[in-house]
Enzyme design. Sequence first.
Site, PDB file in Angstrom:
ATOM      1  N   GLY A  69      -3.009   5.250  12.967  1.00  0.00           N
ATOM      2  CA  GLY A  69      -3.217   4.469  11.758  1.00  0.00           C
ATOM      3  C   GLY A  69      -2.852   3.011  11.947  1.00  0.00           C
ATOM      4  O   GLY A  69      -3.579   2.107  11.503  1.00  0.00           O
ATOM      5  N   GLY A  70      -1.735   2.765  12.609  1.00  0.00           N
ATOM      6  CA  GLY A  70      -1.299   1.394  12.825  1.00  0.00           C
ATOM      7  C   GLY A  70      -2.229   0.615  13.721  1.00  0.00           C
ATOM      8  O   GLY A  70      -2.509  -0.566  13.472  1.00  0.00           O
ATOM      9  N   GLU A  75       5.126  -1.014  13.378  1.00  0.00           N
ATOM     10  CA  GLU A  75       5.961  -0.063  14.121  1.00  0.00           C
ATOM     11  C   GLU A  75       5.173   1.237  14.191  1.00  0.00           C
ATOM     12  O   GLU A  75       4.926   1.867  13.169  1.00  0.00           O
ATOM     13  CB  GLU A  75       7.293   0.153  13.409  1.00  0.00           C
ATOM     14  CG  GLU A  75       8.208   1.143  14.123  1.00  0.00           C
ATOM     15  CD  GLU A  75       9.391   1.537  13.259  1.00  0.00           C
ATOM     16  OE1 GLU A  75       9.719   2.747  13.237  1.00  0.00           O
ATOM     17  OE2 GLU A  75       9.968   0.667  12.592  1.00  0.00           O
ATOM     18  N   GLU A 102       5.047  11.143  21.491  1.00  0.00           N
ATOM     19  CA  GLU A 102       5.953  11.516  20.406  1.00  0.00           C
ATOM     20  C   GLU A 102       5.433  12.736  19.656  1.00  0.00           C
ATOM     21  O   GLU A 102       4.251  12.814  19.316  1.00  0.00           O
ATOM     22  CB  GLU A 102       6.109  10.351  19.431  1.00  0.00           C
ATOM     23  CG  GLU A 102       7.041  10.646  18.268  1.00  0.00           C
ATOM     24  CD  GLU A 102       7.093   9.515  17.261  1.00  0.00           C
ATOM     25  OE1 GLU A 102       7.991   9.543  16.397  1.00  0.00           O
ATOM     26  OE2 GLU A 102       6.236   8.608  17.319  1.00  0.00           O
ATOM     27  N   CYS A 131      12.265   7.754  13.142  1.00  0.00           N
ATOM     28  CA  CYS A 131      11.464   7.079  14.166  1.00  0.00           C
ATOM     29  C   CYS A 131      12.255   6.873  15.450  1.00  0.00           C
ATOM     30  O   CYS A 131      11.660   6.601  16.500  1.00  0.00           O
ATOM     31  CB  CYS A 131      10.950   5.741  13.648  1.00  0.00           C
ATOM     32  SG  CYS A 131      12.240   4.676  12.970  1.00  0.00           S
ATOM     33  N   GLY A 133       4.393   3.503  10.713  1.00  0.00           N
ATOM     34  CA  GLY A 133       3.645   4.760  10.657  1.00  0.00           C
ATOM     35  C   GLY A 133       3.165   5.198  12.023  1.00  0.00           C
ATOM     36  O   GLY A 133       3.800   4.916  13.046  1.00  0.00           O
ATOM     37  N   SER A 134       2.029   5.864  12.051  1.00  0.00           N
ATOM     38  CA  SER A 134       1.520   6.478  13.273  1.00  0.00           C
ATOM     39  C   SER A 134       0.835   5.462  14.172  1.00  0.00           C
ATOM     40  O   SER A 134       0.392   4.394  13.727  1.00  0.00           O
ATOM     41  CB  SER A 134       0.522   7.586  12.924  1.00  0.00           C
ATOM     42  OG  SER A 134      -0.663   7.022  12.366  1.00  0.00           O
ATOM     43  N   LYS A 173       0.879  -1.164   0.000  1.00  0.00           N
ATOM     44  CA  LYS A 173       0.000   0.000   0.000  1.00  0.00           C
ATOM     45  C   LYS A 173       0.916   1.214   0.000  1.00  0.00           C
ATOM     46  O   LYS A 173       1.628   1.480   0.968  1.00  0.00           O
ATOM     47  CB  LYS A 173      -0.920  -0.018   1.216  1.00  0.00           C
ATOM     48  CG  LYS A 173      -2.019   1.042   1.173  1.00  0.00           C
ATOM     49  CD  LYS A 173      -1.503   2.343   1.711  1.00  0.00           C
ATOM     50  CE  LYS A 173      -2.556   3.447   1.672  1.00  0.00           C
ATOM     51  NZ  LYS A 173      -1.993   4.752   2.052  1.00  0.00           N
TER      52      LYS A 173
END
Length: 510
Positions: free
Chosen positions: A225-226, A245, A375, A282, A221-222, A166
């Site tokens: 979203g994750g 992650e 974060e 990250c 990603g975030s 994606k």
Amino acid sequence: MAASVWSVDPRTGKRREQVAVEATAREVDEAVRAAHAARGALADRTVRAALLRTAADLLDEAGEHVIEAADAETALGPGRLTGELARTTFQLRSFAEVVDEGAFLDIAVDHADPAAKPAPRPDLRRYKVPLGVVAVYAASNFPLAFSVPGGDTASALAAGCPVVVKAHPDHPGTSELCVALLRRAAARAGLPEGVIGLVHGFEAGVELVKHPLVAAAGFTGSVRGGRALFDAAAARPRPIPFHGELGSLNPVVVTEAAAAERGEQIGVGLAGAITLGVGQFCVKPGLVLAPASAAGDRLVKALTEAVSDTDQGVLLDSRMRDAFVAGVAERAALPGVETPVTAGSGGQHTVSAGFLTVPAAALAAGGDHELLLDECFGPVTVVARYEDETQIGAVLAALPGNLTATVQLSAEECAGQDGRGARLLAELTPLAGRLLVNGWPTGVAVAPAQHHGGPYPASTSTSTSVGATAIERWLRPVAYQDTPPALLPPELRDDNPQRLPRRVNGRRAG
């Protein structure tokens, strides 16, 4: 009608070109089914290794074009992207070597033993097989190394798993260019191009993780979203592994002795770590525990000077820029928080680096100051000033899981003479997947001993997304009991025709 996918220049905010259209549910289904149909062609380890090496060669050959495309969409700069491309092709070649060696199959053979105690043992032979189609969700901040040709794709293909990526909306053109190179590599290796698929669009990403033929997923990603995709993967009628992650604060603890010994050096090093890549790594240090002493003041002074000299930079997209500016302002408004160097808007498309300071006691108390433990993506960090070591422990106890944790120690503490260094490492071990002493976490070496992961929300599993053992995410063990030799896979036969490493009756062989 499907929405258009545009390539956008983050330096100006202007659209560059239409790259694709968002994939429909039918198109996602077609990509997954094409990948699923390619599983048998990937079974040959020699072919897999050839695919990975050819992909690396083609990326190198097209390097100038790839770097130009990635820079136009991310503003990361040719220097940074040249290094990232080298990392990407190194990963591909490294996994080819992993495939050649074959130790990742984890082969074990235990011959039948009727006299075994406490009970007779049957003939047992075990190895690992690929899970199936892997969905890869590309990261925004690494358009090569954690995107279409990145570590998730390389490790999945090495395991024998076809991939559907994606694409990240911040670099769709780069994604299309890279998938074309990978498909060309597949064709040269005698594989169907469907072994690597690409889809665009938010809804396509949701459809992908829900597809019944997708066997596992990798995400960078975030947290928001994750976690949504992780929950979707778990809610399927047949749940699948989701290796995500999601986010990391990457705490740093500076001891009083280290600050007294080299506070200025630590301050300069910290400035470089938080501003590298405009703070979009990250593993950027997002929280630093430093002493509230004269030595700590020297550290903060050096940090102030170094950060003040840092040029403004462009973040990956306007959404991230807006979130960064708003996030810094919200944190700076908290009671007791000071801003020796104010981070935030540097202009219409740029941001300026900075840092915040706060008494460690305020962080330990919780309340609104818990926001400082979230974060903030971009070039900013929080320096918490502690009065004594009990405050260090109180703050660490409030932290979520992280990718990394760092201690800055004095020479005497490194020698282990007073036990302080060992105690701090013991406190940090439950919080992170990688511990550093007297270094900075930015920069994740691709090596067999590397671990890039950590307790939630750093990742949703105990696996690594970097290094040779990342391949383990896409495999499952299968044992054969009392199976006639002619029916065994070649990898498990006594004559070991492929000369693979294995354990036979508990001893290393092959």
